[in-house]
Design a protein around this motif. Structure first.
Motif, short mmCIF file in Angstrom:
data_model
loop_
_atom_site.label_atom_id
_atom_site.label_comp_id
_atom_site.label_asym_id
_atom_site.label_seq_id
_atom_site.Cartn_x
_atom_site.Cartn_y
_atom_site.Cartn_z
N ASP A 46 0.79 -1.19 0.00
CA ASP A 46 0.00 0.24 -0.11
C ASP A 46 0.82 1.22 0.14
N ALA A 47 2.09 1.12 -0.45
CA ALA A 47 2.88 2.30 -0.44
C ALA A 47 2.38 3.32 -1.02
N PHE A 48 2.38 4.48 -0.55
CA PHE A 48 1.79 5.82 -1.08
C PHE A 48 0.50 5.94 -1.75
N ARG A 49 -0.26 5.02 -1.34
CA ARG A 49 -1.79 4.85 -1.58
C ARG A 49 -2.54 5.77 -0.49
N LEU A 50 -3.19 7.10 -0.94
CA LEU A 50 -3.67 7.87 -0.29
C LEU A 50 -4.92 7.36 0.51
N GLY A 51 -5.50 6.34 0.32
CA GLY A 51 -6.64 5.67 1.07
C GLY A 51 -6.17 4.61 2.09
N GLN A 52 -4.90 4.37 2.34
CA GLN A 52 -4.47 3.46 3.01
C GLN A 52 -3.83 3.98 4.25
N PRO A 53 -3.80 3.54 5.44
CA PRO A 53 -3.03 3.99 6.51
C PRO A 53 -1.31 4.18 6.05
N ILE A 54 -0.74 2.94 5.67
CA ILE A 54 0.66 2.99 5.33
C ILE A 54 0.84 4.16 4.31
N GLY A 55 0.25 3.95 3.24
CA GLY A 55 0.25 5.08 2.15
C GLY A 55 0.28 6.55 2.59
N LEU A 56 -0.57 6.84 3.65
CA LEU A 56 -0.58 8.14 4.23
C LEU A 56 0.66 8.47 4.89
N GLY A 57 0.99 7.54 5.71
CA GLY A 57 2.05 7.60 6.60
C GLY A 57 3.35 7.91 5.90
N LEU A 58 3.50 7.01 4.61
CA LEU A 58 4.76 7.58 3.99
C LEU A 58 4.74 8.82 3.25
N TRP A 59 3.65 9.21 3.00
CA TRP A 59 3.83 10.64 2.57
C TRP A 59 4.28 11.54 3.48
N ILE A 60 3.72 11.35 4.81
CA ILE A 60 4.14 12.07 5.92
C ILE A 60 5.66 12.21 6.11
N VAL A 61 6.27 10.86 6.23
CA VAL A 61 7.63 10.55 6.26
C VAL A 61 8.32 11.35 5.31
N PHE A 62 7.65 11.47 4.06
CA PHE A 62 8.43 11.99 2.93
C PHE A 62 8.25 13.57 3.04
N LEU A 63 6.94 14.10 3.15
CA LEU A 63 6.76 15.72 3.11
C LEU A 63 7.61 16.39 4.25
N MET A 64 7.51 15.66 5.54
CA MET A 64 8.07 16.66 6.55
C MET A 64 9.47 16.96 6.48
N PRO A 65 10.48 15.92 6.21
CA PRO A 65 11.86 16.08 5.77
C PRO A 65 12.18 17.02 4.77
N MET A 66 11.41 16.89 3.61
CA MET A 66 11.38 17.60 2.40
C MET A 66 11.16 18.95 2.52
N ALA A 67 10.04 19.42 3.55
CA ALA A 67 10.01 20.75 3.78
C ALA A 67 10.99 21.32 4.93
N HIS A 68 11.52 20.36 5.49
CA HIS A 68 12.42 20.89 6.68
C HIS A 68 13.76 21.14 5.61
N SER A 69 13.93 20.76 4.64
CA SER A 69 15.32 20.73 3.81
C SER A 69 15.62 22.07 3.74
N ALA A 70 14.80 23.16 3.54
CA ALA A 70 14.70 24.43 3.43
C ALA A 70 15.73 25.03 4.66
N ALA A 71 15.49 24.64 5.80
CA ALA A 71 16.07 25.09 6.99
C ALA A 71 17.57 24.41 7.09
N SER A 72 17.30 22.95 6.91
CA SER A 72 18.74 22.27 7.00
C SER A 72 19.64 22.90 6.22
N VAL A 73 19.22 23.15 4.76
CA VAL A 73 20.32 23.59 4.02
C VAL A 73 20.92 24.98 3.92
N TYR A 74 19.70 25.93 4.35
CA TYR A 74 20.18 27.56 4.01
C TYR A 74 20.21 28.16 5.42
N LEU A 75 19.87 27.71 6.59
CA LEU A 75 19.75 28.35 7.80
C LEU A 75 21.08 29.01 8.25
#
Length: 478
Positions: free
Chosen positions: A265-294
């Motif tokens: 169910d990886a990355f399927r929005l209708g399934q818990p595992i899919g939703l969770g993997l999107w969160i695991v991906f999106l949070m670090p991706m967003a934080h990379s702005a601070a980790s790279v440029y701060l």
């Protein structure tokens, strides 16, 4: 009454520190430490290596090759664990890491150092992913948050101590010694694995190696890294689009392949595992702005030196660690679910604080943003990871657990490339005044918020679906 995740026995820190699980905790934390300290040691020692070996044009590849091979190693970790057992896979990975460290530390030329970095990355990618996969096997559910808290402490220690140790070793001995300090650590790790992790029977029917998915992921990571170095031209856009297509192709083909890398169910929005993997991906991706440029922003907008800028940047890691420790005792299912969506919310609020700090040139707001971001990861990351591990079917748990650290690393690399393109396109590289740099960075952090917000909404949808069943007692593998 609020349900509790408990078997009637209260979890205590001493159980993982000095009790029956102490050896397992030390093994997993050292596996994390190899990755964490190696990142900071190398980033500090590498300029001295370049001065001696030359090859300044290849410095970016010393990081890129490490990340590419770390992600590939993490991607096949579940497969190797299933085929050979965790013990054999970890020892093999540690030997690869040690060989890479020797190649890098004794390198007579930059090309040899790059080979070492690739071997280090592949070995450490395997180690990190397998260690994650072992957590739900070794520890009972009530202790898992404390294990994640202990690992957060390792990261915070590495964030502060790594650069200082590497700097002292490089200046008093040599840059080679800073690389080679990993050798005794990896040998200790092997000794712990031999003591803690038991032999496991091989699978009678070994799954085929998923070459199509691995090739697509490797090519996608290479495209991301080249795009990161290509600046803001049309070539970088094409490379990022190509990478996105390759990743999507890897996930699509994996769902139809008999030799799978990912949970079904990886990355399927209708399934818990899919939703969770999107969160695991999106949070670090967003934080990379601070980790790279701060650090760059603190030095160029506020005029602080490298030491103070690095310390302010490390505030996030320290807050992550402190909050992870503080919430590790939470037994309430309701509060655990709340923490899962509060984490992405705090990330968004922290990014908003950083944007406001850039606009007003207010260092206090900037530090406040770091505190919020660290608190967000500390509050949610352990319970999000635990929830996804426990929500996975038993036959999928290895794939899910091993994918979490790998996906996090990939998200940081992809975020750095995408946000770096946006920064360069808005003139960050050519900015000569504070206002010009502010304008470019405001765009970057606004995009980071746009990336983080879907993660928050996914967490709101996911959280009610986790921690619904009481823990099943597990026995330690040691």
């Amino acid at each position: 009454m609020d349900a509790q995740v408990s078997t009637g026995t209260q979890a205590h820190w001493r159980e993982i520190a000095v009790g029956r699980y102490a050896g397992a905790t030390a093994t997993l934390c050292l596996g994390v430490a190899l990755f964490a300290f190696n990142s900071f040691l190398v980033s500090t020692a590498l300029p001295s290596a370049i001065d001696e070996l030359g090859g300044a044009s290849l410095i970016a590849w010393s990081v890129s090759l490490y990340l590419i091979f770390a992600i590939l190693g993490g991607t096949i970790a579940a497969l190797l664990k299933a085929r050979y057992g965790a013990r054999a896979a970890l020892i093999g990975a540690a030997l690869l890491f040690t060989a890479g460290t020797l190649f890098a530390g004794l390198a007579p030329a930059m090309a040899v150092l790059l080979v070492g970095r690739a071997l280090q990355g592949f070995g450490e990618g395997l180690i990190a992913a397998i260690c994650y996969a072992l957590i739900p096997e070794i520890f009972p559910s009530r202790l898992v948050p404390r294990v994640f808290g202990a690992e957060a402490m390792v990261w915070a220690t590495a964030a502060f101590g790594g650069p200082a140790v590497a700097g002292i070793i490089s200046e008093t001995v040599s840059w080679r010694a800073a690389f080679l300090v990993n050798v005794p650590l990896s040998l200790i790790f092997i000794a712990l694995v031999l003591k803690v992790v038991p032999h496991a029977d091989r699978q009678q029917t070994a799954a085929a190696l998923p070459l199509v998915q691995l090739s697509a992921i490797g090519a996608g990571m290479a495209a991301v890294m080249i795009a990161d170095m290509a600046g803001a031209g049309s070539g970088a856009i094409l490379l990022l689009v190509l990478a996105a297509l390759l990743y999507a192709g890897a996930v699509y083909s994996d769902r139809r392949s008999p030799a799978r890398l990912f949970p079904k169910d990886a990355f399927r929005l209708g399934q818990p595992i899919g939703l969770g993997l999107w969160i695991v991906f999106l949070m670090p991706m967003a934080h990379s702005a601070a980790s790279v440029y701060l650090v760059y922003l603190i030095q160029h907008l506020w005029g602080y030196g490298a030491t103070l800028a690095g310390a302010l940047n490390a505030v996030m890691a320290v807050c992550w660690s402190l909050v992870a420790i503080a919430v590790a005792s939470v037994a309430s299912q309701r509060i655990r679910r709340r923490l899962i969506w509060l984490g992405p919310l705090f990330l968004v609020l922290g990014l908003v604080a950083i944007i406001t700090a850039l606009w007003k040139t207010d260092i206090v707001l900037l530090v406040g943003g770091q505190v919020l971001i660290g608190a967000g990861f500390g509050a949610s990351w352990g319970y999000l990871s635990q929830g996804l591990m426990e929500a996975s079917p038993v036959e999928e748990r290895n794939r899910t657990s091993a994918l979490l650290p790998t996906l996090q690393s990939a998200a940081y690399a992809i975020g750095a490339a995408v946000l770096g393109f946006v920064a360069n396109a808005n003139g960050a590289g050519s900015a000569t005044t504070g206002p010009q740099l502010q304008q470019a960075m405001l765009t970057v952090f606004i995009l980071a918020i746009a990336i983080a917000l879907p993660g928050f909404f996914a967490a709101l949808k996911l959280a009610p679906q986790l921690f619904r069943e009481k823990e099943e007692p597990r026995e330690c593998l040691a």
